[in-house]
Structures are given as structure tokens and as C-alpha cells.
Design an enzyme around this catalytic site. Structure first.
Site, PDB file in Angstrom:
ATOM      1  N   ASP A  23     -44.147  48.656  26.392  1.00 34.64           N
ATOM      2  CA  ASP A  23     -44.515  48.025  27.660  1.00 34.64           C
ATOM      3  C   ASP A  23     -45.956  48.418  28.018  1.00 34.64           C
ATOM      4  OD1 ASP A  23     -44.057  46.650  30.057  1.00 34.64           O
ATOM      5  OD2 ASP A  23     -43.248  48.413  31.086  1.00 34.64           O
TER       6      ASP A  23
ATOM      7  N   ARG B 258     -34.950  53.691  38.679  1.00 31.27           N
ATOM      8  CA  ARG B 258     -35.366  54.953  39.318  1.00 31.27           C
ATOM      9  C   ARG B 258     -34.617  55.150  40.624  1.00 31.27           C
ATOM     10  NH1 ARG B 258     -41.956  55.012  38.495  1.00 31.27           N
ATOM     11  NH2 ARG B 258     -41.921  54.220  36.382  1.00 31.27           N
TER      12      ARG B 258
HETATM   13  P1  13P Z   1     -40.677  47.116  38.738  1.00 29.82           P
HETATM   14  O1  13P Z   1     -41.548  48.202  39.261  1.00 29.82           O
HETATM   15  O2  13P Z   1     -40.532  46.021  39.720  1.00 29.82           O
HETATM   16  O3  13P Z   1     -39.353  47.634  38.274  1.00 29.82           O
HETATM   17  O4  13P Z   1     -41.408  46.473  37.454  1.00 29.82           O
HETATM   18  C1  13P Z   1     -41.325  47.083  36.194  1.00 29.82           C
HETATM   19  C2  13P Z   1     -42.222  46.457  35.186  1.00 29.82           C
HETATM   20  O5  13P Z   1     -42.751  45.378  35.357  1.00 29.82           O
HETATM   21  C3  13P Z   1     -42.434  47.220  33.946  1.00 29.82           C
HETATM   22  O6  13P Z   1     -43.390  46.632  33.106  1.00 29.82           O
HETATM   23  O1  G3H Z   2     -44.949  49.404  33.594  1.00 35.28           O
HETATM   24  C1  G3H Z   2     -44.394  49.547  34.654  1.00 35.28           C
HETATM   25  C2  G3H Z   2     -43.725  50.788  34.980  1.00 35.28           C
HETATM   26  O2  G3H Z   2     -42.863  50.652  36.073  1.00 35.28           O
HETATM   27  C3  G3H Z   2     -44.692  51.915  35.206  1.00 35.28           C
HETATM   28  O3  G3H Z   2     -44.118  52.933  34.588  1.00 35.28           O
HETATM   29  O4  G3H Z   2     -45.059  54.972  35.680  1.00 35.28           O
HETATM   30  O5  G3H Z   2     -43.640  55.053  33.640  1.00 35.28           O
HETATM   31  O6  G3H Z   2     -45.983  54.191  33.469  1.00 35.28           O
HETATM   32  P1  G3H Z   2     -44.775  54.371  34.356  1.00 35.28           P
HETATM   33 ZN    ZN Z   3     -45.033  45.725  34.043  1.00 35.32          ZN
END
Ligand code: 13P
Ligand code: G3H
Ligand code: ZN
Length: 326
Positions: free
Chosen positions: A83, A264
Site C-alpha cells: 500500500d 484500528r
Molecule cells: P482509512 O484511513 O479510511 O481506513 O483509509 C485507509 C487507506 O486508504 C489505506 O491506503
Molecule cells: O495508507 C494508509 C494508512 O491508513 C496509513 O497507514 O500510518 O500505517 O502508514 P500508516
Molecule cells: Zn490509502
């Protein structure tokens, strides 16, 4: 079933009007809760690792947890996704490590630089059968450190549909994250939530059949927000994307919907409740266990909102279609 890419999942999701849930994983309990939900609901799954997860747990542990999950729930087709990859080198490393999908997030670069970077990742990843997600437009939250910005301000950063066409054609990527008014985190809207469904519609008209991705999709459940606040937390103004908006997007060209904040919150609410109600408790299994169960319940709900419950079988791939790295 071995790890799969998103190819079949997205083809089925697009064709049949649903979306696949992409859930951020950071440790064993979170991952087990998500996997148990997908197994019970017979849903395909994307497990993804953020920059924070990579820093917290490290690639080796994240990969091992996901590998164990794949073995533990053989009925669930699982894609292992990076991600918000930030550089070519990061994406290359995750391709080399056997991830079946990577995101290169060049959305904060000027258009031409985003294209060049995304194209470089696509060329490398495709050589190994790994699929690539890119991003165009800017969400609030992590990309800009904008928290709870108003609707007017967010609309300036929405994805331009014509640029999206050029971006897809010139990069050759497999899916595109678009900015439609969502943002990462627990404070998404100052005023009533409003998503730019017209952007999805326009991109879909210009790029028929092409899978879109929605980031920042957490609903920020009132139930968990209230529990967190009741048991000593402070998230009074947290707001998220309404469930109806998610299912509307899922029926359109959005094939992947990202959730992290909801996981979370589910975990934190459950742990706070145990700590408040059982102050003598000090065995981590007795608060991480309820947290895992709460995540499972929450994810089951999301899978129904997305419409992907019951779709594991149609998203399964024949072993010969699975990426060369698996
Ligand atoms: P949220 O913070 O809305 O859960 O989004 C997560 C997200 O887009 C991770 O790439
Ligand atoms: O990418 C979106 C996440 O919610 C951010 O996550 O704080 O673990 O990098 P992170
Ligand atoms: Zn994201």
C-alpha cells in the site's frame, strides 16, 4: 489456494457490481480477525501493508503473517499488496519478495513525473506477473497532512477524468486510485459527507472496464467511537464514509476499497473496554483475543457492504494463472 493477483478479482467485481475489501495489516491478531471474517463470509481478500506497518513490523514478519494466513484459509483467494509504495526501489523490493500487487503512489508529483515513475514500476512488476495500482489526484490525510478539510477544499484535489485516461494509457497500470473526496484517518468530513460519484462515472465512461480504487474508505463506526470515548479515549469528532456511499461506489467502477482506520478503532474499542471493565487483567491474550473478535465482526459487516461476501469461488484462480513469484 496460493496467493493471487487482483486480475480475476477485479474482473469479477467489475462485471458483477461489487468491490473487494483491502484491509491494512500490522500484526497477527489484526490479520487473523480479517481472515476469519473472509473465510466465514466466503469472500476474496486483499491484505495490504502500509508504510507505517513496514516500519512497525518489518517486511519479514508481515510476509510471514500473510503467508501463514494464506495457508490457514485455503478457501479464500488472497492478494498480498504493497500500500502506498513511495519509490521505485520500494516497489521493486516488494515485487522481489513475492508480493502479488504493488501500489506506486506518485500522486504528489507533477503529472509527467507521476507517469514516468508509475511506468517504471509497471515495466518491472509486469515482468514478474505482479499487478500495479497507481494514484492520480490528492486525498486529504497522509498525502498532504490535511485533516478534516472542508468539501470545497477537497474538491480542488479531485481526479481529473481526462488526465485519468491519459495516465492509464501512458503507464499501462492495472488499477487506479482516484480522489473523490475521501481522506485517510478518522476525521474525514467537517460537514456532511459527500463523495464525487460523478468523477467515478466519468472515468468509467472514458475507460470502460478499468478498475478504480477508493482509499480513505473507513466508515469510522459510531459504535466504536462511542466505546472508545466511554472508556477514556478522546475521538469526539471522528466521522467517516457512510456505508451507503461505499456500496454505491462498489456497484460502479470501484473494485478495491481500502480500510485501515476501522480496524484500528475496532481493536482500540475492544481493548479499552477490557481494560476498563477488568482492571486486574494483564494477560495480553485476554485483551488481544477480544480485539481480534471485534475486528472479525467489523470486517464481516464491510464484506456485505462491498457485496463481495460469497464471491470467493468466482474470484479463485487456476494455479497456472497465479504470479510467477508465488
Ligand atoms: P482509512 O484511513 O479510511 O481506513 O483509509 C485507509 C487507506 O486508504 C489505506 O491506503
Ligand atoms: O495508507 C494508509 C494508512 O491508513 C496509513 O497507514 O500510518 O500505517 O502508514 P500508516
Ligand atoms: Zn490509502
Amino acid at each position: 489456494m496460493p496467493l493471487v493477483t487482483t486480475k480475476k478479482m477485479f474482473a469479477m467485481a467489475y462485471q458483477n457490481g461489487y468491490a473487494i475489501g483491502a484491509f491494512n495489516v500490522n500484526n497477527m491478531e489484526i490479520t487473523q480477525g480479517i481472515a476469519a471474517a473472509a473465510a466465514e463470509e466466503e469472500a476474496p481478500l486483499i491484505l495490504q501493508v502500509s508504510r507505517g506497518a513496514r516500519k512497525y513490523a518489518g517486511l519479514r514478519f508481515l510476509r510471514a503473517i500473510i503467508d501463514a494466513t494464506v495457508a490457514a484459509v485455503p478457501s479464500v483467494p488472497i492478494c498480498m499488496h504493497l500500500d502506498h509504495g513511495d519509490t521505485f526501489e520500494t516497489c521493486k523490493q516488494y515485487v522481489d519478495e513475492g508480493f502479488t500487487s504493488v501500489m506506486i503512489d506518485g500522486s504528489h508529483y507533477p503529472f509527467e513525473e507521476n507517469i514516468a515513475l508509475t511506468r517504471q514500476v509497471v515495466e518491472y512488476a509486469h515482468a514478474y506477473g505482479v499487478v500495479v495500482e497507481g494514484e492520480l489526484g490528492q486525498l486529504g490525510g497522509i498525502e498532504e497532512d490535511v485533516i478534516g478539510v472542508g468539501a470545497e477544499e477537497l474538491s480542488k484535489h479531485l481526479t481529473d477524468p481526462d488526465q485519468a485516461v491519459e495516465f492509464v494509457e501512458r503507464t499501462g497500470l492495472d488499477s487506479l486510485a482516484i480522489a473523490i473526496g475521501t481522506s485517510h484517518g478518522a476525521y474525514k468530513f467537517k460537514t456532511a459527507p459527500k463523495l464525487a460519484f460523478d468523477v467515478i462515472e466519468q472515468v468509467a465512461r472514458k475507460l470502460p472496464g478499468f478498475p478504480l480504487v477508493m482509499h480513505g474508505s473507513s466508515t469510522v463506526p459510531r459504535e466504536y467511537r462511542d466505546l472508545i470515548n466511554k472508556y477514556g479515549g478522546q475521538m469526539p469528532d471522528a466521522t467517516g464514509v457512510p456505508e451507503e456511499a461505499i456500496s454505491t461506489a462498489a456497484k460502479m467502477a470501484v473494485c478495491k476499497v481500502n480500510f485501515d482506520t476501522d480496524l484500528r478503532m475496532a481493536m482500540t474499542a475492544a481493548i479499552r473496554q477490557v481494560f476498563a471493565e477488568k482492571p486486574t487483567e494483564f494477560d495480553p491474550r485476554n485483551y488481544l483475543g477480544p480485539a481480534r473478535d471485534t475486528i472479525k465482526t467489523m470486517v464481516k459487516g464491510r464484506l456485505h457492504v462491498l457485496g463481495c461476501a460469497g464471491k470467493a469461488a468466482e474470484c479463485s484462480e487456476h494455479p497456472s494463472m497465479v504470479t510467477a513469484h508465488s
